[in-house]
Design an enzyme around this catalytic site. Sequence first.
Site, PDB file in Angstrom:
ATOM      1  N   GLU A  61       0.844  -1.200   0.000  1.00  0.00           N
ATOM      2  CA  GLU A  61       0.000   0.000   0.000  1.00  0.00           C
ATOM      3  C   GLU A  61       0.881   1.252   0.000  1.00  0.00           C
ATOM      4  O   GLU A  61       1.800   1.369   0.800  1.00  0.00           O
ATOM      5  CB  GLU A  61      -0.882  -0.039   1.254  1.00  0.00           C
ATOM      6  CG  GLU A  61      -1.766   1.164   1.474  1.00  0.00           C
ATOM      7  CD  GLU A  61      -2.522   1.081   2.804  1.00  0.00           C
ATOM      8  OE1 GLU A  61      -3.474   1.860   2.977  1.00  0.00           O
ATOM      9  OE2 GLU A  61      -2.169   0.231   3.659  1.00  0.00           O
ATOM     10  N   LYS A  91      -9.701   2.159  -1.820  1.00  0.00           N
ATOM     11  CA  LYS A  91      -9.919   1.581  -0.500  1.00  0.00           C
ATOM     12  C   LYS A  91     -11.315   1.913   0.023  1.00  0.00           C
ATOM     13  O   LYS A  91     -11.724   3.080   0.061  1.00  0.00           O
ATOM     14  CB  LYS A  91      -8.855   2.122   0.452  1.00  0.00           C
ATOM     15  CG  LYS A  91      -8.731   1.428   1.802  1.00  0.00           C
ATOM     16  CD  LYS A  91      -7.514   2.011   2.525  1.00  0.00           C
ATOM     17  CE  LYS A  91      -7.197   1.301   3.814  1.00  0.00           C
ATOM     18  NZ  LYS A  91      -5.958   1.853   4.444  1.00  0.00           N
ATOM     19  N   CYS A 151      -5.477  -3.190   2.954  1.00  0.00           N
ATOM     20  CA  CYS A 151      -5.232  -3.127   4.398  1.00  0.00           C
ATOM     21  C   CYS A 151      -6.508  -3.101   5.257  1.00  0.00           C
ATOM     22  O   CYS A 151      -7.063  -4.132   5.584  1.00  0.00           O
ATOM     23  CB  CYS A 151      -4.338  -1.940   4.707  1.00  0.00           C
ATOM     24  SG  CYS A 151      -3.484  -2.065   6.301  1.00  0.00           S
TER      25      CYS A 151
END
Length: 297
Positions: free
Chosen positions: A45, A126, A160
Amino acid sequence: MYKAISAESSPCYEGEVCAALTSHITLTSWFSLRPKEMDLLVCPEMFLTGYMFTSPADIKPFLEPPRIGRTSLFCRELATRYQCWVVGGYPELATDEGEGGEQGKPGYNSAVLVSPTGEVVGNYRKSFLYDTDKTWAREGDGFKVFDLPPPLNRTVLGICMDMNPKDFIAPFDAYELANFVKTNNADTLIVPMNWLEPPQEPPDDLSAIRDAASDDQGPEMSTLNYWAHRLMPLHDPAPGYRAAGEGTAQAGKEVVFVACNRVGTESVLTMSADPSRIELIEAFGRKEEGVMFARVN
């Protein structure tokens, strides 16, 4: 069977992009890989810019347009050099002012998906934002599935915090990302990360200090166990999980999970390295930086 590589790297600091580029060029050169020797290369990331930005003004110089930004161009170069699929995270520049609570937030925490020919075929934003993201990033528009050719096939990207319950307040057993993978009959889940090292109990004597130093050489098992738990709906066999094109439920099919984290300390946060699968094939040590090569049957 296919071959996947995870390139774990130490954090750069405050957007040291040139240093990060040099680091990843060095990492990906270690194995002297030949074209078509691997099928998938995953980078972490926001791996070229660093992750710890505290405001829109802080990150603004490092925001990148999709497809033609530094990270996309670097991933495209890797993809054409090694003739493999490449995934890498980057801070995406938003092209509009945003609405409501998103106003003043200039970008997205995104990941680019590049084909072996160097074509950008996907961009994922995300969905579940961590506190650090919320200082500057807008929430993405939901999980996505990409229909890719073998061996990756139906592929889902996450980043994540997407592995966690939304905002840490959604029901734990909602398993949002894992259930999306299951509902969409996906074959592969790829998650670039800046996953934090879990809190450690302070050692109380010399032997405990030696044990703690030794543990740094192995994987962070509490993290691996947590990821396995968060992917509970995909455990093999997964009841009711149908392979694409099948009309009735079967005992379950294999889903490959590839995570690529960063390692080291950026600002005051320490990342912990651990790429894995539910059936663990390979994992970095907690403090290990490098390139991992894994064969997935």
